[in-house]
Design a protein around this motif. Structure first.
Motif, PDB file in Angstrom:
ATOM      1  N   PHE A   1       0.817  -1.367   0.092  1.00 31.92           N
ATOM      2  CA  PHE A   1       0.129   0.104   0.085  1.00 31.92           C
ATOM      3  C   PHE A   1       0.842   1.100  -0.039  1.00 31.92           C
ATOM      4  O   PHE A   1       0.509   2.213  -0.802  1.00 31.92           O
ATOM      5  N   ALA A   2       1.789   1.313   0.796  1.00 25.63           N
ATOM      6  CA  ALA A   2       2.703   2.594   0.786  1.00 25.63           C
ATOM      7  C   ALA A   2       3.602   2.527  -0.523  1.00 25.63           C
ATOM      8  O   ALA A   2       3.506   3.883  -0.944  1.00 25.63           O
ATOM      9  N   ILE A   3       3.832   1.639  -1.436  1.00 20.48           N
ATOM     10  CA  ILE A   3       4.524   1.744  -2.360  1.00 20.48           C
ATOM     11  C   ILE A   3       3.486   2.071  -3.510  1.00 20.48           C
ATOM     12  O   ILE A   3       3.675   3.229  -4.546  1.00 20.48           O
ATOM     13  N   VAL A   4       2.181   1.815  -3.734  1.00 19.91           N
ATOM     14  CA  VAL A   4       1.247   2.073  -4.597  1.00 19.91           C
ATOM     15  C   VAL A   4       0.534   3.612  -4.283  1.00 19.91           C
ATOM     16  O   VAL A   4       0.412   4.121  -5.140  1.00 19.91           O
ATOM     17  N   GLY A   5       0.329   3.689  -3.093  1.00 16.67           N
ATOM     18  CA  GLY A   5      -0.636   4.749  -2.778  1.00 16.67           C
ATOM     19  C   GLY A   5       0.365   5.855  -1.895  1.00 16.67           C
ATOM     20  O   GLY A   5      -0.332   7.035  -1.606  1.00 16.67           O
ATOM     21  N   GLU A   6       1.727   5.721  -1.861  1.00 21.61           N
ATOM     22  CA  GLU A   6       2.527   6.820  -1.248  1.00 21.61           C
ATOM     23  C   GLU A   6       1.837   7.284   0.009  1.00 21.61           C
ATOM     24  O   GLU A   6       1.832   8.608   0.307  1.00 21.61           O
ATOM     25  N   LEU A   7       1.825   6.335   0.969  1.00 19.98           N
ATOM     26  CA  LEU A   7       1.156   6.726   2.139  1.00 19.98           C
ATOM     27  C   LEU A   7       2.005   7.887   2.965  1.00 19.98           C
ATOM     28  O   LEU A   7       1.589   8.463   3.811  1.00 19.98           O
ATOM     29  N   TYR A   8       3.220   7.865   2.876  1.00 17.75           N
ATOM     30  CA  TYR A   8       3.974   8.884   3.571  1.00 17.75           C
ATOM     31  C   TYR A   8       3.836  10.393   3.329  1.00 17.75           C
ATOM     32  O   TYR A   8       3.972  11.258   4.104  1.00 17.75           O
ATOM     33  N   THR A   9       2.912  10.496   2.132  1.00 16.27           N
ATOM     34  CA  THR A   9       2.432  11.988   1.855  1.00 16.27           C
ATOM     35  C   THR A   9       1.354  12.487   2.882  1.00 16.27           C
ATOM     36  O   THR A   9       1.077  13.843   2.903  1.00 16.27           O
ATOM     37  N   GLU A  10       0.463  11.325   3.406  1.00 12.21           N
ATOM     38  CA  GLU A  10      -0.621  11.753   4.234  1.00 12.21           C
ATOM     39  C   GLU A  10      -0.470  11.654   5.852  1.00 12.21           C
ATOM     40  O   GLU A  10       0.033  10.651   6.045  1.00 12.21           O
ATOM     41  N   ARG A  11      -0.639  12.499   6.519  1.00 16.63           N
ATOM     42  CA  ARG A  11      -0.498  12.820   7.780  1.00 16.63           C
ATOM     43  C   ARG A  11      -1.306  11.603   8.588  1.00 16.63           C
ATOM     44  O   ARG A  11      -2.658  11.447   8.469  1.00 16.63           O
ATOM     45  N   GLY A  12      -0.765  10.700   9.229  1.00 19.57           N
ATOM     46  CA  GLY A  12      -1.224   9.541   9.799  1.00 19.57           C
ATOM     47  C   GLY A  12      -1.590   8.469   9.047  1.00 19.57           C
ATOM     48  O   GLY A  12      -2.344   7.464   9.555  1.00 19.57           O
ATOM     49  N   SER A  13      -1.527   8.540   7.873  1.00 19.23           N
ATOM     50  CA  SER A  13      -1.919   7.351   6.910  1.00 19.23           C
ATOM     51  C   SER A  13      -1.385   5.858   7.274  1.00 19.23           C
ATOM     52  O   SER A  13      -1.938   4.978   6.902  1.00 19.23           O
ATOM     53  N   MET A  14      -0.267   5.959   7.212  1.00 17.53           N
ATOM     54  CA  MET A  14       0.699   4.671   7.700  1.00 17.53           C
ATOM     55  C   MET A  14       0.250   4.118   8.765  1.00 17.53           C
ATOM     56  O   MET A  14      -0.083   2.761   8.667  1.00 17.53           O
TER      57      MET A  14
END
Length: 579
Positions: free
Chosen positions: A301-314
């Motif tokens: 999910f982190a690779i596909v959705g770039e979760l690091y760009t959204e606060r708290g998404s990880m």
């Protein structure tokens, strides 16, 4: 047109026109919210306090205080408080006074302490983080505070793509004086695409350094070596073992080095005997299956959705995936416990479901008491504790129960290739380096060696001001770790069985799980030599969460090691003709 239809169109128009930080689109003149988050010492990134815990002042606009968007933000100590600054999209704001502050003795002490400890604050505009320094100390030992914030905001069409903060106008901290806080906003067109707006916060020179690539190559060569070693055991050594058992041929020198004159066939009647503490063992294996699923899914999910760009998404994603994968825990843990002859399946299901949550929540709540004592923003609100407890009881537990029932019914019958003897075979004496305790300690060295460089990058991203974004590297390292762990545990288990010691289940699990011992030991080195952390709060926070990380990694590696060894043991004994 009826009244209801008009009301519907009015609401629809508001939804289509109104811009905010959720859809990231604004029209000219629409409100842009500046959220004040936290403030804290630069070298203690996790020790944070609410921005307005220092005697700063807010703007005149009506505020929405103590605002949390998600459960993960509350768990991470995100303290979003409305600044009160009047900012409108594509509308410049000249230098504007926010307020005047009378510096009392207490306020001077608070600001002085913050400047002396190099406090930085964090803010958010449209989900983009902004950092600023509270003040500075001059060569004469006098303390100054920055009173003016200059925001340069880049826009691309209706979207905010870049923000820069400049702190200006130093004021001497002296009791009895008055200082004026002000801000200004300048809007500028930008060519940065919205999808690339987070790139400025990343550090490619750090994460894609040649030493990072070298570590991947080094780990890959280790994989080739270990796979070759295991292949040699499977194709050459075992072939000779089979020939020896069937024809009673004399052993050659290589076989004498690998074991005594009897070898692993002699324990065929005990090798599938249930290990001690069956309930705990099956619960650990079930939790390990679940954690492996969580790690793999979150990385994808982190690779596909770039979760690091959204606060708290990880963290939100990890919590959701962990709860959703609870049936995996129940299925594999429950089926294994049934195959091992366990009878208290409800107790096993409860231990399997709550093992990791209790471990995590117990550590977090202990640290929480220290955070409360420090009045830090990391203190978890009571409502968040209740929410986490509800997730455990009303989501994780029922799903684990479903998985356990399905696993016991579909895969709960033992199907071992060898019959288990009624009386356990005595374990002969062997050389000291063949004892399970020594094998366990040695088993984690190579898996740790394959990941310790990546540990440095992960630790730096969590405990320093780096954003980890190279999840492709992480997936590759996780794959390498899995292969290395399987190979090492197969080799260790083969030598153990060749010494006629049939206690391979716990040995395979613990020899792989011992990787976590070396990871935790490395965390001590990182703390003392790579950080400048200090104080009871930060020390407890660091080593508490490093224990959680190491423990979870140990369960994952232990499960991987047991799975690989179980397949290996079944294979070799199913190919032997038992008299």
């Amino acid at each position: 047109m009826g009244l209801a239809a008009r009301a519907f169109l009015f609401v629809l128009t508001l939804l289509l026109v109104r811009g905010d930080e959720h859809n990231h689109k604004y029209n000219d003149g629409e409100e842009v919210v500046l959220w004040m988050n936290t403030v804290g010492p630069y070298h203690n990134r996790q020790e944070t306090y609410a921005y307005f815990s220092l005697p700063f002042c807010s703007g005149s606009k009506s505020s929405i205080s103590h605002y949390h968007e998600t459960l993960s933000e509350a768990l991470q100590g995100v303290e979003l408080e409305f600044s009160g600054y009047e900012i409108e999209f594509n509308r410049d704001v000249p230098s504007t006074v926010i307020c005047m502050v009378d510096l009392t003795e207490d306020k001077v002490k608070a600001f002085t302490y913050a400047v002396m400890n190099e406090y930085w604050y964090q803010m958010y505009i449209d989900g983009l983080p902004i950092w600023g320094k509270v003040g500075e100390k001059d060569d004469q030992g006098r303390y100054y505070i920055y009173t003016h914030k200059k925001f340069d905001i880049g826009r691309n069409g209706q979207q905010i793509v870049d923000i820069s903060l400049t702190t200006e106008k130093k004021e001497l901290l002296a009791a009895g004086s008055k200082i004026k806080f002000s801000y200004e906003v300048n809007w500028k067109p930008s060519v940065v695409e919205f999808k690339d707006r987070f790139d400025k916060y990343l550090d490619p020179n750090f994460f894609q350094h040649r030493i990072h690539w070298f570590s991947i190559f080094n780990s890959f060569m280790m994989v080739i070596f270990l796979v070759g070693l295991v292949s040699m055991i499977l194709m050459r050594t075992l072939r000779k073992d089979y020939a020896r058992y069937s024809k009673d041929e004399e052993m050659d020198d290589m076989e004498r080095d690998l074991g005594d004159e009897y070898g692993w066939k002699q324990v065929h009647g005990d090798v599938f005997r249930s290990p001690p503490h069956t309930l705990l063992f099956s619960a650990l294996i079930g939790a390990g299956y679940q954690l492996i699923s969580v790690v793999f899914c979150v990385i994808i999910f982190a690779i596909v959705g770039e979760l690091y760009t959204e606060r708290g998404s990880m963290l939100s994603t990890a919590i959701f995936v962990y709860a959703a994968t609870s049936p995996i825990n129940g299925y594999f843990g429950g089926s294994l416990y049934s195959r091992l002859g366990g009878r208290m399946w409800i107790r096993q299901m409860l231990v399997s479901a709550f093992m990791v949550p209790v471990f995590v929540c117990g550590t977090a709540f202990f640290i929480n008491f220290i955070a409360i004592g420090y009045h830090a923003s990391r203190a978890i609100p009571f409502g968040t504790m209740v929410a986490v407890t509800c997730i455990c009881f009303f989501v994780i537990l029922p799903l684990t129960l479903v998985g356990t029932v399905v696993g016991r019914n579909l895969d709960g019958q033992p199907d071992y290739p060898c019959r288990v003897n009624a009386v356990p075979r005595p374990i002969p004496e062997k050389k000291w380096f063949m004892e399970p305790a020594i094998i366990i300690l040695l088993g984690g060295i190579l898996p740790f060696g394959s990941i310790f460089i990546e540990m440095y990058f992960i630790f730096t991203s969590f405990w320093a001001y780096k954003i980890y974004y190279v999840y492709g590297f992480m997936l590759l390292v996780f794959t390498i770790l899995t292969i290395v762990t399987v190979c090492v545990t197969i080799v260790c288990s083969y030598f153990l069985l060749n010494a006629e010691d049939y206690r391979w289940q716990w040995t395979s699990f613990m020899s792989a799980a011992s990787t976590s011992i070396y990871v935790y030991a490395y965390s001590f080195y990182y703390f003392f030599f790579k950080t400048k952390m200090y104080g009871l709060f930060q020390t407890t926070f660091y080593f508490g969460y490093m224990a959680l990380f190491s423990g979870a990694l140990g369960i994952i590696c232990g499960t991987v090691g047991y799975i690989g060894t179980s397949v290996f043991v079944r294979k070799i004994y199913s190919n032997v003709k038992i008299d």
